[in-house]
Write a protein that holds these residues in place. Structure first.
Motif, PDB file in Angstrom:
ATOM      1  N   THR A  32       0.852  -1.180   0.000  1.00 33.73           N
ATOM      2  CA  THR A  32       0.000   0.000   0.000  1.00 33.73           C
ATOM      3  C   THR A  32       0.888   1.231   0.000  1.00 33.73           C
ATOM      4  OG1 THR A  32      -1.658  -1.214   1.262  1.00 33.73           O
ATOM      5  CG2 THR A  32      -1.884   1.171   1.187  1.00 33.73           C
TER       6      THR A  32
ATOM      7  N   ASN B 107       1.058   5.402   0.025  1.00 34.25           N
ATOM      8  CA  ASN B 107       0.437   6.703   0.239  1.00 34.25           C
ATOM      9  C   ASN B 107       1.408   7.734  -0.326  1.00 34.25           C
ATOM     10  OD1 ASN B 107      -1.836   5.730   1.615  1.00 34.25           O
ATOM     11  ND2 ASN B 107      -0.661   5.580   3.502  1.00 34.25           N
TER      12      ASN B 107
ATOM     13  N   TYR C 177      -1.874  10.946  -3.491  1.00 28.44           N
ATOM     14  CA  TYR C 177      -3.167  10.847  -4.166  1.00 28.44           C
ATOM     15  C   TYR C 177      -4.273  10.843  -3.119  1.00 28.44           C
ATOM     16  CZ  TYR C 177      -0.425   9.454  -8.235  1.00 28.44           C
ATOM     17  OH  TYR C 177       0.482   9.418  -9.257  1.00 28.44           O
ATOM     18  N   SER C 178      -5.524  11.024  -3.549  1.00 25.16           N
ATOM     19  CA  SER C 178      -6.634  11.075  -2.602  1.00 25.16           C
ATOM     20  C   SER C 178      -6.876   9.721  -1.937  1.00 25.16           C
ATOM     21  CB  SER C 178      -7.912  11.547  -3.300  1.00 25.16           C
ATOM     22  OG  SER C 178      -8.263  10.635  -4.319  1.00 25.16           O
ATOM     23  N   GLN C 179      -6.550   8.633  -2.629  1.00 25.27           N
ATOM     24  CA  GLN C 179      -6.701   7.283  -2.085  1.00 25.27           C
ATOM     25  C   GLN C 179      -5.345   6.591  -2.098  1.00 25.27           C
ATOM     26  OE1 GLN C 179      -9.702   5.947  -1.010  1.00 25.27           O
ATOM     27  NE2 GLN C 179     -10.548   7.982  -1.358  1.00 25.27           N
ATOM     28  N   PRO C 180      -5.095   5.678  -1.159  1.00 24.03           N
ATOM     29  CA  PRO C 180      -3.849   4.908  -1.230  1.00 24.03           C
ATOM     30  C   PRO C 180      -3.859   3.968  -2.436  1.00 24.03           C
ATOM     31  CG  PRO C 180      -5.139   4.300   0.718  1.00 24.03           C
ATOM     32  CD  PRO C 180      -5.871   5.391   0.028  1.00 24.03           C
ATOM     33  N   VAL C 181      -2.679   3.737  -2.997  1.00 27.89           N
ATOM     34  CA  VAL C 181      -2.530   2.854  -4.154  1.00 27.89           C
ATOM     35  C   VAL C 181      -2.121   1.482  -3.641  1.00 27.89           C
ATOM     36  CG1 VAL C 181      -1.289   2.459  -6.299  1.00 27.89           C
ATOM     37  CG2 VAL C 181      -1.842   4.788  -5.599  1.00 27.89           C
ATOM     38  N   GLU C 182      -2.869   0.447  -4.027  1.00 29.13           N
ATOM     39  CA  GLU C 182      -2.583  -0.913  -3.571  1.00 29.13           C
ATOM     40  C   GLU C 182      -2.081  -1.742  -4.745  1.00 29.13           C
ATOM     41  OE1 GLU C 182      -6.184  -2.278  -1.798  1.00 29.13           O
ATOM     42  OE2 GLU C 182      -5.932  -1.010  -0.024  1.00 29.13           O
TER      43      GLU C 182
END
Length: 180
Positions: A104, A106, A109-114
């Motif tokens: 994951t 952070n 971006y507005s959302q974490p990238v998984e």
């Protein structure tokens, strides 16, 4: 003839090679890798070494000679020692977390990238969630995963924020100058 292609590949102890036509299978303490070598190249094992030779003096055979030798050498090194790539995460609030096979990120971006790791790839996080270590036995797969992770947020030239390879130098640019 390729200078790299001429060199024999030494097989270390605890590593076994099985050559079945164009299919090369290497087994070692870290796992097993198999690859089909393209047609104008032949692979044979002589004692504790593997030799890669072109079948004829065609242009295609000369082109693939060094490549195929390097692919087989990487398979031998991968099952005996393994490969790893290190990435650095730089930026205020940027961090990485690993839970099993899931990474994951952070990175602003507005959302974490998984990112889910494929079989054969291990991921570890060090140094206060800012260093990512990708390891595995397949050099090609390790490099591809590292490139995919870096592509999530490549380093930018103004502040240097982003994900970079360990030791990678980023050419910095000067920002705008104010009016006088």
């Amino acid at each position: 003839m390729s200078r790299i292609g001429k060199r024999p590949i030494a097989i270390p102890a605890k590593v076994t090679a099985e050559i079945n036509g164009q299919q090369v299978t290497i087994k070692g303490p870290k796992g097993t890798l198999a690859r089909v070598i393209p047609a104008p190249i032949s692979v044979r094992q002589e004692g504790e070494t593997i030799e890669v030779t072109p079948d004829n003096d065609s242009r295609l055979g000369r082109q693939r000679h060094g490549l195929c030798r390097t692919l087989v050498a990487n398979m031998v090194e991968g099952v005996s020692q393994g490969f790893q790539k290190r990435l650095q995460v730089q930026g205020v609030g940027y961090r990485a977390q690993a839970q099993g096979k899931q990474l994951t990120l952070n990175v602003g971006y507005s959302q974490p990238v998984e990112i889910i790791m494929p079989d054969g790839i291990d991921v570890a996080i060090e140094n206060r969630n800012t260093e990512i270590i990708i390891s595995g036995i397949d050099k090609e797969l390790v490099g591809n995963i590292a490139a995919r992770i870096r592509a999530v947020r490549p380093p930018e030239p103004y502040k240097g924020k982003g994900i970079r390879y360990f030791g990678e130098q980023i050419r910095r640019k000067a920002g705008k100058t104010g009016k006088k």
